[in-house]
Design a protein around this motif. Structure first.
Motif, mmCIF file in Angstrom:
data_model
loop_
_atom_site.group_PDB
_atom_site.id
_atom_site.type_symbol
_atom_site.label_atom_id
_atom_site.label_comp_id
_atom_site.label_asym_id
_atom_site.label_seq_id
_atom_site.Cartn_x
_atom_site.Cartn_y
_atom_site.Cartn_z
ATOM 1 N N ASN A 222 4.770 -7.706 5.328
ATOM 2 C CA ASN A 222 4.086 -8.999 5.230
ATOM 3 C C ASN A 222 2.588 -8.783 5.438
ATOM 4 O O ASN A 222 2.078 -8.924 6.552
ATOM 5 C CB ASN A 222 4.629 -9.980 6.260
ATOM 6 N N GLU A 224 0.134 -10.368 5.241
ATOM 7 C CA GLU A 224 -0.661 -11.503 5.701
ATOM 8 C C GLU A 224 -0.922 -11.417 7.199
ATOM 9 O O GLU A 224 -1.703 -12.193 7.749
ATOM 10 C CB GLU A 224 0.076 -12.824 5.394
ATOM 11 N N VAL A 255 5.632 -3.968 0.541
ATOM 12 C CA VAL A 255 5.359 -5.051 -0.398
ATOM 13 C C VAL A 255 4.095 -4.733 -1.193
ATOM 14 O O VAL A 255 3.065 -4.377 -0.626
ATOM 15 C CB VAL A 255 5.184 -6.385 0.357
ATOM 16 N N THR A 256 4.186 -4.840 -2.512
ATOM 17 C CA THR A 256 2.987 -4.721 -3.355
ATOM 18 C C THR A 256 2.930 -5.955 -4.260
ATOM 19 O O THR A 256 2.802 -7.067 -3.784
ATOM 20 C CB THR A 256 2.986 -3.406 -4.161
ATOM 21 N N ASP A 257 3.063 -5.787 -5.581
ATOM 22 C CA ASP A 257 3.074 -6.933 -6.503
ATOM 23 C C ASP A 257 3.633 -6.478 -7.837
ATOM 24 O O ASP A 257 4.129 -5.351 -7.965
ATOM 25 C CB ASP A 257 1.669 -7.537 -6.653
ATOM 26 N N SER A 258 3.550 -7.334 -8.824
ATOM 27 C CA SER A 258 4.162 -7.029 -10.124
ATOM 28 C C SER A 258 3.188 -6.414 -11.115
ATOM 29 O O SER A 258 3.565 -6.084 -12.242
ATOM 30 C CB SER A 258 4.760 -8.315 -10.726
ATOM 31 N N ILE A 259 1.930 -6.243 -10.721
ATOM 32 C CA ILE A 259 0.921 -5.661 -11.625
ATOM 33 C C ILE A 259 0.997 -4.142 -11.519
ATOM 34 O O ILE A 259 0.754 -3.575 -10.454
ATOM 35 C CB ILE A 259 -0.494 -6.142 -11.266
ATOM 36 N N SER A 260 1.320 -3.472 -12.598
ATOM 37 C CA SER A 260 1.514 -2.015 -12.534
ATOM 38 C C SER A 260 0.522 -1.217 -13.373
ATOM 39 O O SER A 260 0.520 0.009 -13.324
ATOM 40 C CB SER A 260 2.939 -1.662 -12.979
ATOM 41 N N LYS A 269 -5.826 -11.675 -3.617
ATOM 42 C CA LYS A 269 -4.859 -11.764 -4.707
ATOM 43 C C LYS A 269 -3.813 -10.655 -4.672
ATOM 44 O O LYS A 269 -2.706 -10.824 -5.184
ATOM 45 C CB LYS A 269 -5.592 -11.744 -6.051
ATOM 46 N N ARG A 270 -4.167 -9.504 -4.065
ATOM 47 C CA ARG A 270 -3.246 -8.365 -4.043
ATOM 48 C C ARG A 270 -3.221 -7.741 -2.640
ATOM 49 O O ARG A 270 -3.611 -6.590 -2.437
ATOM 50 C CB ARG A 270 -3.667 -7.322 -5.085
ATOM 51 N N GLY A 272 -0.842 -6.609 -0.598
ATOM 52 C CA GLY A 272 -0.015 -5.427 -0.352
ATOM 53 C C GLY A 272 -0.650 -4.161 -0.873
ATOM 54 O O GLY A 272 -0.756 -3.145 -0.167
ATOM 55 N N HIS A 301 3.877 1.801 -9.922
ATOM 56 C CA HIS A 301 3.904 1.705 -8.464
ATOM 57 C C HIS A 301 4.472 2.962 -7.818
ATOM 58 O O HIS A 301 4.066 3.326 -6.705
ATOM 59 C CB HIS A 301 4.725 0.475 -8.037
#
Length: 362
Positions: A222, A224, A255-260, A269-270, A272, A301
């Protein structure tokens, strides 16, 4: 060790001055005292390591003579929220082992337990008689921590900043390396020092805050919130004693994100991805933009996380091996900390004698 320059922030009164920190020529004033404590939460996690103790090690290694270096375990602060006695005992010595495992040289620096020097508590009481409740009510950490326990919040939790000021002033500290979350407490320490000097005559230098060059290390699960041992999701926290396979597992699950197609530092915005980039930046003592350049060709990733994993494993390996060795030799740990306790007492006794004379208690 990478001897390239990285940045510390040194806080003077209400301003912050950034300086280039070259480990071979620390910008410390002659005959200054550098002081800091860390709470005994057991083995250190990556946030403790990059946010505090590795910087202590660098300062010890490269501080010019004759700089007085005093570092220790804040075990009196640890009981503001009561803990199991055995757990606290174990944590105190695991903290000493963690400090030693990072390479702090006890021939150059004092390493001690706060509770072994009773002058901390004595000076805390004297200083508490100069601090207004208004100042303590404004402390953001008090507001945050007390909100979790409500009306059961202890007096110790409330007066924590006064004891912290006593810790710093007891050794007439000039520089205090801390994380961002302690900056307000250092400002209060300066206020208390000014109040004492104004009331009883010049006694204490005004301590300057050295802010660590690494941004706060966040939770892997997390991003945050900051990395914490108390986080119920244990995969959120990396310890300096974690084995390589454990580190690999935790980073894979981070945790990261869906942008690869690219990996950029963007905490809003990112968060992780940015947290992992920040970790690499802290370990390698390189600017964020330099890390972004290094990873610009990564396609997915897995490639990015493998890169992060390898860097963390390589950095923590010496500390992990040394920590395990130290915990198997408790006699050495006891001897090392008692030696530091005695050195700390000598300085503390001189200060408290001067304080009591000025106040009229001697």
């Amino acid at each position: 060790m990478n001897h390239s320059k990285f940045r510390f922030s040194v806080r003077f009164q209400s301003t912050v001055r950034n300086i280039d920190f070259n480990p071979e020529s620390l910008s410390l004033t002659p005959r200054s005292t550098v002081f800091s404590l860390i709470q005994p939460t057991g083995r250190f996690h990556l946030g403790n390591y990059l946010g505090a103790v590795r910087n202590w090690k660098d300062i010890v290694e490269y501080a010019p003579e004759p700089t007085r270096l005093i570092f220790g375990v804040a075990d009196l602060h640890a009981i503001t929220i009561p803990k199991n006695a055995k757990e606290l005992r174990d944590n105190r010595f695991e903290a000493i082992a963690s400090l030693l495992s990072t390479g702090i040289d006890t021939e150059k620096a004092v390493l001690y337990h706060q509770s072994a020097v009773h002058e901390h508590a004595e000076l805390s009481w004297i200083l508490s008689c100069l601090v207004s409740m208004g100042n303590l009510n404004r402390m953001t950490q008090w507001k945050s921590k007390s909100s979790n326990v409500g009306q059961n919040a202890s007096l110790g939790l409330y007066s924590y900043p006064v004891l912290q000021a006593a810790d710093i002033l007891l050794y007439k500290s000039n520089f205090v390396p801390v994380g961002d979350d302690q900056s307000q407490h250092l400002e209060l320490s300066r206020t208390i020092a000014e109040s004492f000097n104004r009331t009883f005559g010049k006694t204490f230098p005004l301590p300057n805050t050295i802010l660590a060059p690494t941004r706060k290390i966040l939770s892997l699960k997390n991003p945050e919130k900051k990395m914490s041992k108390s986080d119920p999701a244990q995969n959120s926290c990396l310890y300096i004693t974690d084995e390589p396979d454990i580190i690999s597992k935790k980073i894979k699950k981070a945790v990261t994100d869906s942008i690869s197609h690219e990996f950029k530092y963007d905490p809003e915005k990112r968060p992780g991805v940015s947290n992992l980039i920040n970790i690499v930046s802290g370990i390698q003592k390189k600017k964020i933009k330099d890390i972004e350049q290094e990873i610009s060709a990564f396609k997915d990733h897995k490639q990015f996380k493998d890169y992060v994993t390898d860097i963390i494993i390589e950095e923590l390996k010496p500390s992990r091996l040394k920590f395990n060795e130290l915990l198997s030799n408790k006699d050495y740990l006891y001897q090392a900390v008692e030696k530091g306790n005695e050195k700390a007492r000598v300085v503390a006794q001189q200060t408290i004698k001067e304080v009591k004379q000025k106040v009229g208690l001697e």
